[in-house]
Design a protein around this motif. Sequence first.
Motif, short mmCIF file in Angstrom:
data_model
loop_
_atom_site.label_atom_id
_atom_site.label_comp_id
_atom_site.label_asym_id
_atom_site.label_seq_id
_atom_site.Cartn_x
_atom_site.Cartn_y
_atom_site.Cartn_z
N PRO A 54 21.42 93.84 62.98
CA PRO A 54 21.09 92.71 63.88
C PRO A 54 20.81 91.44 63.08
CG PRO A 54 19.26 94.25 63.74
CD PRO A 54 20.41 94.89 63.03
N ILE A 55 20.70 90.33 63.82
CA ILE A 55 20.51 89.02 63.18
C ILE A 55 19.21 88.98 62.39
CG2 ILE A 55 20.10 86.57 63.64
CD1 ILE A 55 22.08 86.75 65.93
N TRP A 56 18.15 89.57 62.92
CA TRP A 56 16.85 89.47 62.24
C TRP A 56 16.88 90.18 60.89
CZ3 TRP A 56 13.92 93.61 60.73
CH2 TRP A 56 14.18 94.85 61.32
N VAL A 57 17.69 91.22 60.77
CA VAL A 57 17.83 91.89 59.47
C VAL A 57 18.55 90.96 58.49
CG1 VAL A 57 18.87 93.84 58.24
CG2 VAL A 57 17.78 94.19 60.47
N GLY A 58 19.56 90.25 58.98
CA GLY A 58 20.25 89.29 58.12
C GLY A 58 19.32 88.21 57.63
N ALA A 59 18.46 87.70 58.52
CA ALA A 59 17.48 86.69 58.12
C ALA A 59 16.52 87.24 57.08
CB ALA A 59 16.72 86.19 59.34
N ALA A 60 16.10 88.48 57.25
CA ALA A 60 15.18 89.11 56.29
C ALA A 60 15.85 89.27 54.92
CB ALA A 60 14.72 90.46 56.81
N ILE A 61 17.14 89.60 54.93
CA ILE A 61 17.87 89.75 53.67
C ILE A 61 17.94 88.40 52.94
CG2 ILE A 61 20.15 90.20 52.68
CD1 ILE A 61 20.54 92.32 54.88
N VAL A 62 18.20 87.34 53.69
CA VAL A 62 18.26 86.00 53.09
C VAL A 62 16.91 85.63 52.48
CG1 VAL A 62 18.56 83.54 53.56
CG2 VAL A 62 20.13 85.20 54.55
N LEU A 63 15.83 85.86 53.22
CA LEU A 63 14.49 85.57 52.70
C LEU A 63 14.20 86.36 51.43
CD1 LEU A 63 12.28 85.40 55.93
CD2 LEU A 63 12.61 83.58 54.27
N PHE A 64 14.56 87.62 51.43
CA PHE A 64 14.32 88.46 50.26
C PHE A 64 15.13 87.98 49.06
CE2 PHE A 64 15.65 92.09 47.64
CZ PHE A 64 14.41 92.53 47.19
N LEU A 65 16.40 87.67 49.29
CA LEU A 65 17.27 87.26 48.19
C LEU A 65 16.76 85.99 47.52
CD1 LEU A 65 19.93 87.50 46.59
CD2 LEU A 65 21.05 86.21 48.41
N PHE A 66 16.35 85.00 48.32
CA PHE A 66 15.93 83.73 47.72
C PHE A 66 14.49 83.77 47.24
CE2 PHE A 66 19.91 82.37 49.30
CZ PHE A 66 20.27 81.31 48.48
#
Length: 690
Positions: free
Chosen positions: A223-235
Amino acid sequence: MSPWLTAHAHPLRPLPAKLHSAPCITNHDGPPVPPPSFRDSQFGIIFRRQRQRPLDNSGLKEYLALPSRFVNLTSSFEFAGWGSITRLKLTREDREAGEAKLNKMRKERVLGQFTASALAGNAVLGSVFYALPAVVAVGGVYSPISLFIATLILFLWRPIMEELASALPISGAPYTYILNVSTKSLALVGASLLLLDFASTAVVSAATAATYLAGEVPSLPFPIWVGAAIVLFLFTIISLTGIKESARIALIVLALHMASMTILIIASSVHWGQIGIDQFKANWEAGRTSNASAGSVAKQIYYGFCLGMLGLTGFECIPAYISRIKPGKFPLVLRNLHIPAIILNTAMMILVLAIVPLDIIKGGANVLSILAQLAGGRWLRIWIVIDAIVVLCGGVLTGILSACELLEQLALHRVLPNFFLRLLPKTGSPFVSVLSFAAFSSALYASAGTSLNIISQMFSLVWLTVMSFFPISLLLLRFNRGRIRRDSPISLVVIFIALIIVPAVLVGNIAVNPLTAAYFAAYFLGIVVIFTATQNKIYLLRWIYWTYDQYPCLHHCRATMAWGKILINLMTNLRRQPVCILVKTDEINHLFHMILYVQKNEETSYLKIVHFYDQEFGVPSELEANAKILDEAFPEITIDLILIDAVFEPTNVAALANHLKIPTSVMFMTCPGKDFPYSMSELGTRIISL
């Protein structure tokens, strides 16, 4: 006369005529005896009071003979102890440590105009991906006008921000601006807004990037919220590599984004030339009604203008890391981002209305990717989607790094614990601040039900409120710290116009969606409560101990007795964290007001009055006497006087900080004049009086 009085005798100022005309005392055994001089009476009183103090500085002042508010604590708990007078000469080791600290600070100013522009630029110029749909939803076909007006408004803020930065080039602004021109309580309100703004920047950027990806790849395995979490974690991981490396990454991302937007503008312009103005006419007719009045048109433009401010989000982040920017580059950074923002937002909005049907624009789809599809084909659409994801991820980096600068300042000012200052040994990244901010942003996103709509609604109000602190700060600086040196002072009219615009835009945003104010208030008040609690730790602990003290049974249980001792030790240790006031004169009213500032804004019972002097001029005549009077006047504060045989300049201030083990962030001074040769960033001290 007492030897003490003889040693301290000195010429004082002329007495008022009323004192000179005082009647003489009659001596029946001889001629009339004049009354004691002001000098004799002053030092006689001081000597009489001070000689009651034991040589080991023990004993209490008579004031503390009053009953204690605590049942099981005597007045000695309230008494901070007697102060002392010390003459100090800084050692070579202290000076070397001070010089090393200044050199380290100078080396940290590593960001040129382009790398500094890149850190905030990805948030500023990446906002086009979520600002355009929001503006079209309320502004309709008048959106280009709304966006153009909104971007022009920044011409008011740029000179305001430049003047503030020239006076106080300190990271963490506008929190640090308010801290130096007003009270700490008001500054913490600014800090709460800034932290919420930086978190909103990170969350909206991450969630919008994930949404763009989901719009192009419907079969995503998460889902979208997992994608947002991945972006936050990566940066979060990227930001742990250090600010210089992060700035270089941000510069690469911004360069690719500007290249992508340039190609999209050229391709769209060519396509518009090929299809003519038929689509623009169709959108114009569909977007306006035949009986539309001038008032309704103005209302649409106004609402679009209010939401168009989203296209400028990110500008408030630049002063947050100003201490990392090379001298003289700050105005260039503002220019480098403002001019492209005007062109990009206005041009893109016109091209979208000229090429994309209005019903598709309002449908909430990825507007710029559709524009790319129509103008250049599938390859350009894929390119723009990739660019959107990358540049929005850069906005996450902007939020993280800006928040780290703010959290560092809060730790230096003892609002947050010292462990927020810990750095990774290899990269020098403030890992505690980075990880804490990532956790806070995640909590913010989760508490909103992972709704991008809720966070975005709140973001515009947060940004506007933060921007209002810049003209407020400059107005307070002009009034409270008017003597400080600064570049190119602007007209007061500009400041007042900016202050008028902010509430007008806030009202417009709330009118578009009243729930926005509710979300904003809830998050904002929550952070204010937390910061207020951390700033008033001792006050809260006293209430806790007072409550514990009201139940005698708790003082007979071994477990609860231990808790009582822990509370007492904790309060004592927090109170004994010293602060310094750096003084130039011996005026007692001036010293008194500086001590009052400390008492109201800092949690401490240990104050050091520091005066730098040279052998030629010596120590101001009344400084020692007045320090003793003030030590009597504030029984809850230990007031030491330290006289330093050295010149007042940044190296010696840093050397003093090393000698006393007190950071310069809790050293306070009066406002320097326009001829003061040093910058406030070099001193690292706080201004607390005119």
